[in-house]
Design a protein around this motif. Structure first.
Motif, mmCIF file in Angstrom:
data_model
loop_
_atom_site.group_PDB
_atom_site.id
_atom_site.type_symbol
_atom_site.label_atom_id
_atom_site.label_comp_id
_atom_site.label_asym_id
_atom_site.label_seq_id
_atom_site.Cartn_x
_atom_site.Cartn_y
_atom_site.Cartn_z
ATOM 1 N N ILE A 13 80.151 12.065 39.122
ATOM 2 C CA ILE A 13 80.093 11.684 40.541
ATOM 3 C C ILE A 13 78.662 11.737 41.056
ATOM 4 C CG2 ILE A 13 80.735 12.428 42.872
ATOM 5 C CD1 ILE A 13 83.475 13.224 41.705
ATOM 6 N N ILE A 14 77.944 12.801 40.760
ATOM 7 C CA ILE A 14 76.555 12.929 41.235
ATOM 8 C C ILE A 14 75.665 11.883 40.574
ATOM 9 C CG2 ILE A 14 74.539 14.452 41.210
ATOM 10 C CD1 ILE A 14 76.576 16.788 41.612
ATOM 11 N N GLY A 15 75.878 11.634 39.275
ATOM 12 C CA GLY A 15 75.087 10.603 38.589
ATOM 13 C C GLY A 15 75.305 9.222 39.173
ATOM 14 N N LEU A 16 76.565 8.884 39.472
ATOM 15 C CA LEU A 16 76.851 7.584 40.089
ATOM 16 C C LEU A 16 76.268 7.491 41.495
ATOM 17 C CD1 LEU A 16 80.516 7.025 38.884
ATOM 18 C CD2 LEU A 16 78.492 5.754 38.191
ATOM 19 N N ALA A 17 76.297 8.591 42.242
ATOM 20 C CA ALA A 17 75.721 8.590 43.589
ATOM 21 C C ALA A 17 74.216 8.365 43.531
ATOM 22 C CB ALA A 17 76.039 9.904 44.296
ATOM 23 N N ILE A 18 73.549 9.037 42.610
ATOM 24 C CA ILE A 18 72.092 8.860 42.469
ATOM 25 C C ILE A 18 71.768 7.435 42.031
ATOM 26 C CG2 ILE A 18 70.094 9.554 41.078
ATOM 27 C CD1 ILE A 18 71.290 12.420 41.114
ATOM 28 N N GLY A 19 72.535 6.910 41.077
ATOM 29 C CA GLY A 19 72.309 5.531 40.630
ATOM 30 C C GLY A 19 72.530 4.521 41.739
ATOM 31 N N SER A 20 73.595 4.720 42.514
ATOM 32 C CA SER A 20 73.894 3.806 43.624
ATOM 33 C C SER A 20 72.793 3.870 44.679
ATOM 34 C CB SER A 20 75.243 4.175 44.238
ATOM 35 O OG SER A 20 75.538 3.343 45.325
ATOM 36 N N PHE A 21 72.358 5.087 45.002
ATOM 37 C CA PHE A 21 71.267 5.234 45.970
ATOM 38 C C PHE A 21 69.995 4.576 45.449
ATOM 39 C CE2 PHE A 21 67.509 7.472 47.476
ATOM 40 C CZ PHE A 21 67.646 7.308 48.848
ATOM 41 N N ILE A 28 66.004 -1.941 49.622
ATOM 42 C CA ILE A 28 65.809 -1.674 51.043
ATOM 43 C C ILE A 28 64.528 -0.886 51.297
ATOM 44 C CG2 ILE A 28 66.795 -0.549 53.079
ATOM 45 C CD1 ILE A 28 69.565 -1.096 51.808
ATOM 46 N N GLY A 29 64.325 0.206 50.570
ATOM 47 C CA GLY A 29 63.182 1.071 50.819
ATOM 48 C C GLY A 29 61.870 0.523 50.306
ATOM 49 N N MET A 31 61.215 -2.683 49.191
ATOM 50 C CA MET A 31 60.926 -4.090 49.501
ATOM 51 C C MET A 31 61.030 -4.404 50.998
ATOM 52 S SD MET A 31 60.239 -5.381 46.556
ATOM 53 C CE MET A 31 60.301 -7.126 46.791
ATOM 54 N N ALA A 32 61.164 -3.396 51.838
ATOM 55 C CA ALA A 32 61.414 -3.629 53.263
ATOM 56 C C ALA A 32 60.305 -4.426 53.943
ATOM 57 C CB ALA A 32 61.618 -2.303 53.984
ATOM 58 N N ASN A 33 59.066 -4.140 53.623
ATOM 59 C CA ASN A 33 57.953 -4.806 54.317
ATOM 60 C C ASN A 33 57.310 -5.902 53.487
ATOM 61 O OD1 ASN A 33 58.269 -3.088 56.518
ATOM 62 N ND2 ASN A 33 57.009 -1.509 55.556
ATOM 63 N N ARG A 34 57.962 -6.296 52.434
ATOM 64 C CA ARG A 34 57.409 -7.325 51.558
ATOM 65 C C ARG A 34 58.305 -8.558 51.550
ATOM 66 N NH1 ARG A 34 56.723 -2.864 47.256
ATOM 67 N NH2 ARG A 34 54.715 -2.017 47.844
ATOM 68 N N THR A 35 57.704 -9.676 51.290
ATOM 69 C CA THR A 35 58.477 -10.905 51.133
ATOM 70 C C THR A 35 58.893 -11.025 49.681
ATOM 71 O OG1 THR A 35 57.124 -11.930 52.835
ATOM 72 C CG2 THR A 35 58.417 -13.393 51.446
ATOM 73 N N MET A 36 60.168 -11.240 49.481
ATOM 74 C CA MET A 36 60.663 -11.377 48.104
ATOM 75 C C MET A 36 60.330 -12.764 47.578
ATOM 76 S SD MET A 36 64.256 -9.532 47.691
ATOM 77 C CE MET A 36 64.717 -8.082 48.578
ATOM 78 N N PRO A 37 60.124 -12.867 46.269
ATOM 79 C CA PRO A 37 59.811 -14.174 45.682
ATOM 80 C C PRO A 37 60.967 -15.161 45.881
ATOM 81 C CG PRO A 37 59.508 -12.398 44.072
ATOM 82 C CD PRO A 37 60.106 -11.799 45.288
ATOM 83 N N THR A 38 60.615 -16.425 45.960
ATOM 84 C CA THR A 38 61.626 -17.459 46.187
ATOM 85 C C THR A 38 62.667 -17.507 45.080
ATOM 86 O OG1 THR A 38 59.583 -18.749 46.446
ATOM 87 C CG2 THR A 38 61.543 -19.660 47.361
ATOM 88 N N TRP A 39 62.261 -17.321 43.835
ATOM 89 C CA TRP A 39 63.207 -17.371 42.727
ATOM 90 C C TRP A 39 64.233 -16.240 42.834
ATOM 91 C CZ3 TRP A 39 63.646 -13.186 39.548
ATOM 92 C CH2 TRP A 39 62.579 -12.284 39.534
ATOM 93 N N LEU A 40 63.806 -15.055 43.299
ATOM 94 C CA LEU A 40 64.735 -13.941 43.451
ATOM 95 C C LEU A 40 65.707 -14.197 44.595
ATOM 96 C CD1 LEU A 40 65.650 -11.132 42.616
ATOM 97 C CD2 LEU A 40 63.930 -10.188 44.153
ATOM 98 N N MET A 41 65.215 -14.709 45.704
ATOM 99 C CA MET A 41 66.084 -15.016 46.842
ATOM 100 C C MET A 41 67.105 -16.085 46.472
ATOM 101 S SD MET A 41 65.362 -12.948 49.176
ATOM 102 C CE MET A 41 66.237 -13.616 50.544
ATOM 103 N N ARG A 42 66.693 -17.061 45.673
ATOM 104 C CA ARG A 42 67.608 -18.114 45.235
ATOM 105 C C ARG A 42 68.726 -17.520 44.377
ATOM 106 N NH1 ARG A 42 64.049 -21.392 43.155
ATOM 107 N NH2 ARG A 42 64.229 -20.583 41.035
ATOM 108 N N HIS A 43 68.392 -16.577 43.506
ATOM 109 C CA HIS A 43 69.407 -15.959 42.648
ATOM 110 C C HIS A 43 70.306 -15.006 43.434
ATOM 111 C CE1 HIS A 43 67.333 -17.965 39.600
ATOM 112 N NE2 HIS A 43 67.291 -17.039 38.660
ATOM 113 N N LEU A 44 69.771 -14.308 44.403
ATOM 114 C CA LEU A 44 70.566 -13.359 45.188
ATOM 115 C C LEU A 44 71.602 -14.063 46.065
ATOM 116 C CD1 LEU A 44 67.920 -10.700 46.245
ATOM 117 C CD2 LEU A 44 69.781 -10.436 44.606
#
Length: 110
Positions: A13-21, A28-29, A31-44
């Motif tokens: 449970i703790i391992g999954l919580a750490i991995g999920s976080f 979120i943390g 990449m918050a102030n950066r622009t993601m590359p176009t190829w990544l946004m297209r895939h997401l």
């Protein structure tokens, strides 16, 4: 019936919580102030399109109410949902048609 050792359970449970976080923090943390590359946004953009069928397909192919035996009402309702989504291009219409089809087919086939 065997039980799981409490130490193993809490370690998982703790391992999954750490991995999920960690996965969420990476986007979120870090990449918050950066622009993601176009190829990544297209895939997401296709993430939900890939994940939702992966979650739904086992429920259609091996439904729990039939003890994992494929049933005609579930398959037909899935096809109705797919057709409604394809032609309407609206998720809510597809969900409503699929739900109504499943309820109607389960009523008809018992």
């Amino acid at each position: 019936m065997s039980t799981i050792d409490q130490t193993i359970l809490w370690t998982v449970i703790i391992g999954l919580a750490i991995g999920s976080f960690g996965l969420r923090f990476a986007f979120i943390g870090l990449m918050a102030n950066r622009t993601m590359p176009t190829w990544l946004m297209r895939h997401l953009r296709y993430t939900a399109v890939a994940i939702i069928p992966a979650l739904v397909t086992p429920l259609v192919a091996w439904p729990t109410p039939t003890d994992g035996v494929t049933s005609l009402p579930h398959l037909l309702a899935a096809l109705v949902t797919l057709a409604a989504g394809y032609f309407s291009k609206n998720v809510l219409v597809a969900m409503a048609c699929g739900g109504a089809a499943l309820a109607g087919l389960l009523f008809l086939f018992g």
